[in-house]
Motif scaffolding. Structure first.
Motif, PDB file in Angstrom:
ATOM      1  N   PRO A  74     -81.516   4.457-126.991  1.00 36.39           N
ATOM      2  CA  PRO A  74     -81.024   4.758-128.425  1.00 36.39           C
ATOM      3  C   PRO A  74     -80.505   3.321-128.935  1.00 36.39           C
ATOM      4  N   SER A  75     -80.288   2.351-128.342  1.00 39.40           N
ATOM      5  CA  SER A  75     -80.027   1.143-128.936  1.00 39.40           C
ATOM      6  C   SER A  75     -81.308   0.401-129.244  1.00 39.40           C
ATOM      7  N   ALA A  76     -82.587   0.587-128.808  1.00 35.73           N
ATOM      8  CA  ALA A  76     -83.750   0.195-129.243  1.00 35.73           C
ATOM      9  C   ALA A  76     -84.027   0.402-130.626  1.00 35.73           C
ATOM     10  N   PRO A  77     -85.090  -0.656-131.278  1.00 34.81           N
ATOM     11  CA  PRO A  77     -85.470  -0.149-132.635  1.00 34.81           C
ATOM     12  C   PRO A  77     -86.382   0.891-132.774  1.00 34.81           C
ATOM     13  N   VAL A  78     -85.823   2.032-132.516  1.00 39.27           N
ATOM     14  CA  VAL A  78     -86.789   3.264-132.576  1.00 39.27           C
ATOM     15  C   VAL A  78     -86.457   4.106-133.771  1.00 39.27           C
ATOM     16  N   TRP A  79     -85.339   3.855-134.513  1.00 35.83           N
ATOM     17  CA  TRP A  79     -84.645   4.862-135.537  1.00 35.83           C
ATOM     18  C   TRP A  79     -85.498   4.415-136.969  1.00 35.83           C
ATOM     19  N   ARG A  80     -85.692   5.577-137.712  1.00 40.18           N
ATOM     20  CA  ARG A  80     -86.001   5.502-139.211  1.00 40.18           C
ATOM     21  C   ARG A  80     -85.131   6.380-139.969  1.00 40.18           C
ATOM     22  N   PRO A  81     -84.653   5.649-140.919  1.00 42.73           N
ATOM     23  CA  PRO A  81     -83.876   6.772-141.880  1.00 42.73           C
ATOM     24  C   PRO A  81     -84.796   7.621-142.528  1.00 42.73           C
ATOM     25  N   VAL A  82     -84.525   8.871-142.665  1.00 45.85           N
ATOM     26  CA  VAL A  82     -85.313   9.967-143.155  1.00 45.85           C
ATOM     27  C   VAL A  82     -85.587   9.646-144.537  1.00 45.85           C
ATOM     28  N   HIS A  83     -84.838   9.193-145.334  1.00 50.24           N
ATOM     29  CA  HIS A  83     -85.030   8.754-146.987  1.00 50.24           C
ATOM     30  C   HIS A  83     -85.843   7.565-146.842  1.00 50.24           C
ATOM     31  N   ASP A  84     -85.944   6.562-145.984  1.00 47.18           N
ATOM     32  CA  ASP A  84     -86.891   5.493-146.019  1.00 47.18           C
ATOM     33  C   ASP A  84     -87.538   5.066-144.580  1.00 47.18           C
ATOM     34  N   PRO A  85     -88.574   5.961-144.266  1.00 49.66           N
ATOM     35  CA  PRO A  85     -89.273   5.909-143.198  1.00 49.66           C
ATOM     36  C   PRO A  85     -89.803   4.804-142.553  1.00 49.66           C
ATOM     37  N   ASN A  86     -90.021   3.766-143.586  1.00 48.02           N
ATOM     38  CA  ASN A  86     -90.715   2.458-143.329  1.00 48.02           C
ATOM     39  C   ASN A  86     -89.808   1.635-142.661  1.00 48.02           C
ATOM     40  N   GLN A  87     -88.408   1.922-142.820  1.00 48.35           N
ATOM     41  CA  GLN A  87     -87.409   0.765-142.416  1.00 48.35           C
ATOM     42  C   GLN A  87     -86.953   1.347-140.844  1.00 48.35           C
ATOM     43  N   ARG A  88     -86.473   0.215-140.238  1.00 47.54           N
ATOM     44  CA  ARG A  88     -85.878   0.619-139.008  1.00 47.54           C
ATOM     45  C   ARG A  88     -84.445   0.200-138.679  1.00 47.54           C
ATOM     46  N   VAL A  89     -83.599   0.848-138.304  1.00 52.26           N
ATOM     47  CA  VAL A  89     -82.144   0.467-138.327  1.00 52.26           C
ATOM     48  C   VAL A  89     -81.537   0.945-137.076  1.00 52.26           C
ATOM     49  N   PRO A  90     -80.422   0.650-136.575  1.00 47.80           N
ATOM     50  CA  PRO A  90     -79.910   1.016-135.271  1.00 47.80           C
ATOM     51  C   PRO A  90     -79.170   2.282-135.868  1.00 47.80           C
ATOM     52  N   TRP A  91     -79.176   3.190-134.794  1.00 48.23           N
ATOM     53  CA  TRP A  91     -78.542   4.495-134.953  1.00 48.23           C
ATOM     54  C   TRP A  91     -76.922   4.448-135.328  1.00 48.23           C
ATOM     55  N   THR A  92     -76.264   3.350-134.802  1.00 56.04           N
ATOM     56  CA  THR A  92     -74.883   2.962-135.111  1.00 56.04           C
ATOM     57  C   THR A  92     -74.395   2.673-136.565  1.00 56.04           C
ATOM     58  N   ASN A  93     -75.456   2.422-137.421  1.00 53.25           N
ATOM     59  CA  ASN A  93     -75.630   1.910-138.672  1.00 53.25           C
ATOM     60  C   ASN A  93     -76.227   3.096-139.533  1.00 53.25           C
ATOM     61  N   SER A  94     -75.470   4.025-140.123  1.00 49.69           N
ATOM     62  CA  SER A  94     -76.003   5.111-140.797  1.00 49.69           C
ATOM     63  C   SER A  94     -77.080   4.766-142.114  1.00 49.69           C
ATOM     64  N   GLY A  95     -76.715   3.321-142.736  1.00 47.01           N
ATOM     65  CA  GLY A  95     -77.548   2.958-143.877  1.00 47.01           C
ATOM     66  C   GLY A  95     -77.338   3.977-145.209  1.00 47.01           C
ATOM     67  N   HIS A  96     -76.371   4.732-145.121  1.00 44.17           N
ATOM     68  CA  HIS A  96     -76.034   5.674-146.341  1.00 44.17           C
ATOM     69  C   HIS A  96     -74.334   5.504-146.649  1.00 44.17           C
ATOM     70  N   ARG A  97     -74.085   5.588-147.650  1.00 44.23           N
ATOM     71  CA  ARG A  97     -72.602   5.589-148.238  1.00 44.23           C
ATOM     72  C   ARG A  97     -72.419   7.135-148.506  1.00 44.23           C
ATOM     73  N   GLN A  98     -71.227   7.547-148.161  1.00 37.26           N
ATOM     74  CA  GLN A  98     -70.895   9.033-148.134  1.00 37.26           C
ATOM     75  C   GLN A  98     -69.831   8.832-149.362  1.00 37.26           C
ATOM     76  N   THR A  99     -70.412   9.610-150.326  1.00 37.32           N
ATOM     77  CA  THR A  99     -69.555   9.893-151.754  1.00 37.32           C
ATOM     78  C   THR A  99     -69.347  11.395-151.898  1.00 37.32           C
TER      79      THR A  99
END
Length: 301
Positions: free
Chosen positions: A276-301
């Motif tokens: 899971p620490s490998a660059p295998v994750w893509r945010p569903v809202h931006d599938p062209n981006q790769r992020v660590p799973w430990t960084n959600s990339g979203h703000r919770q409002t």
């Protein structure tokens, strides 16, 4: 706060893991509870628990006669009284050999997914213990409905012996390439409902001093990440609607995505192979981006 474990008792850990995970193969149990010793010790431990009437096993002939272990009703009753299993809701069918056989494919895949996170944390020197993986936690969303992820994951970043690591929580959904893309995508708005759901209190109206709170806030300081693991041959098809213009997606009947939530997807095969620490994750809202799973990339409002 993470769930404590009585590490001084290997038998207690083994029964606790089987009660919480519902089932596991001999090899999986060995990797979860005692990877530093020979697997024969794990086999003897499981055999001893079986003699005591706490666990049982079935054999899957189609899988090279793999042995699958599960707790007996007595084992579930005993382990469910322990404080480290306070989140556990025993399954009514977990101790039935026929039900175990029918559910083995999906449940063993969920257990293997747990091992990906556990073993990765061990390699990285971070904290994720066996009972920090909690399958099928019930989250009500009103009208008798509920969100029941395949697992709830607790994970603490940073050194195991440090106090400054951040606590992460995630809802995990696992597909073995048996679920169509529409069904997998349809799970996402249910998490949106959980995010919004505020239980009504009979005879009581919220006030400025005592406002109504979403149900999930009773358990979590922040809404957990949602981690999707679609089966390998479904992954491209599941992402295709996300890559179209919005109006085209709506015209095709695509399921709207809960964009405010931290939803990440990784192919199950890639996760199990690379970790899971490998660059295998893509945010569903931006599938062209790769992020660590430990960084959600979203703000919770």
């Amino acid at each position: 706060m993470m769930i404590g474990v009585d590490a001084g008792s290997g038998d207690r850990m083994a029964l606790g893991v089987l009660t919480q995970y519902r089932m596991a193969t001999t090899e999986q149990m060995h990797r979860v509870i005692a990877p530093e010793v020979r697997i024969e010790q794990t086999r003897r431990r499981l055999a001893r628990l079986r003699t005591q009437g706490l666990v049982d096993r079935i054999t899957l002939p189609q899988s090279g006669r793999t042995r699958v272990w599960f707790p007996t009703p007595y084992g579930v009753e005993l382990a469910s009284e322990w404080p480290e299993l306070r989140w556990h809701r025993p399954s009514r069918t977990v101790s039935d050999p026929t039900a175990v056989r029918l559910k083995a494919g999906h449940t063993l895949t969920v257990t293997e997914t747990a091992l990906a996170f556990l073993e990765d944390a061990r390699r990285r020197g971070e904290l994720c213990q066996p009972l920090d993986w909690i399958p099928e936690v019930h989250h009500p969303i009103g009208s008798g409905e509920a969100v029941i992820p395949d697992a709830l994951l607790y994970y603490r970043r940073g050194p195991v012996d440090g106090d400054n690591g951040s606590m992460l929580r995630a809802f995990v959904e696992v597909d073995r390439a048996t679920m169509g893309p529409e069904r997998l995508a349809a799970k996402l708005p249910v998490y949106e409902r959980l995010y919004r759901y505020v239980p009504a209190v009979p005879g009581r109206r919220p006030t400025l001093q005592d406002p109504a709170l979403e149900e999930w806030r009773r358990r979590y300081p922040l809404f957990p990440r949602v981690l999707l693991h679609p089966g390998r041959h479904r992954t491209r098809r599941c992402r295709e609607p996300d890559q179209r213009p919005a109006r085209e997606g709506r015209a095709a009947g695509a399921v709207p995505l809960p964009v405010r939530l931290p939803v990440l997807a990784a192919p199950l095969a890639g996760l199990l192979h690379h970790g899971p620490s490998a660059p295998v994750w893509r945010p569903v809202h931006d599938p062209n981006q790769r992020v660590p799973w430990t960084n959600s990339g979203h703000r919770q409002t």
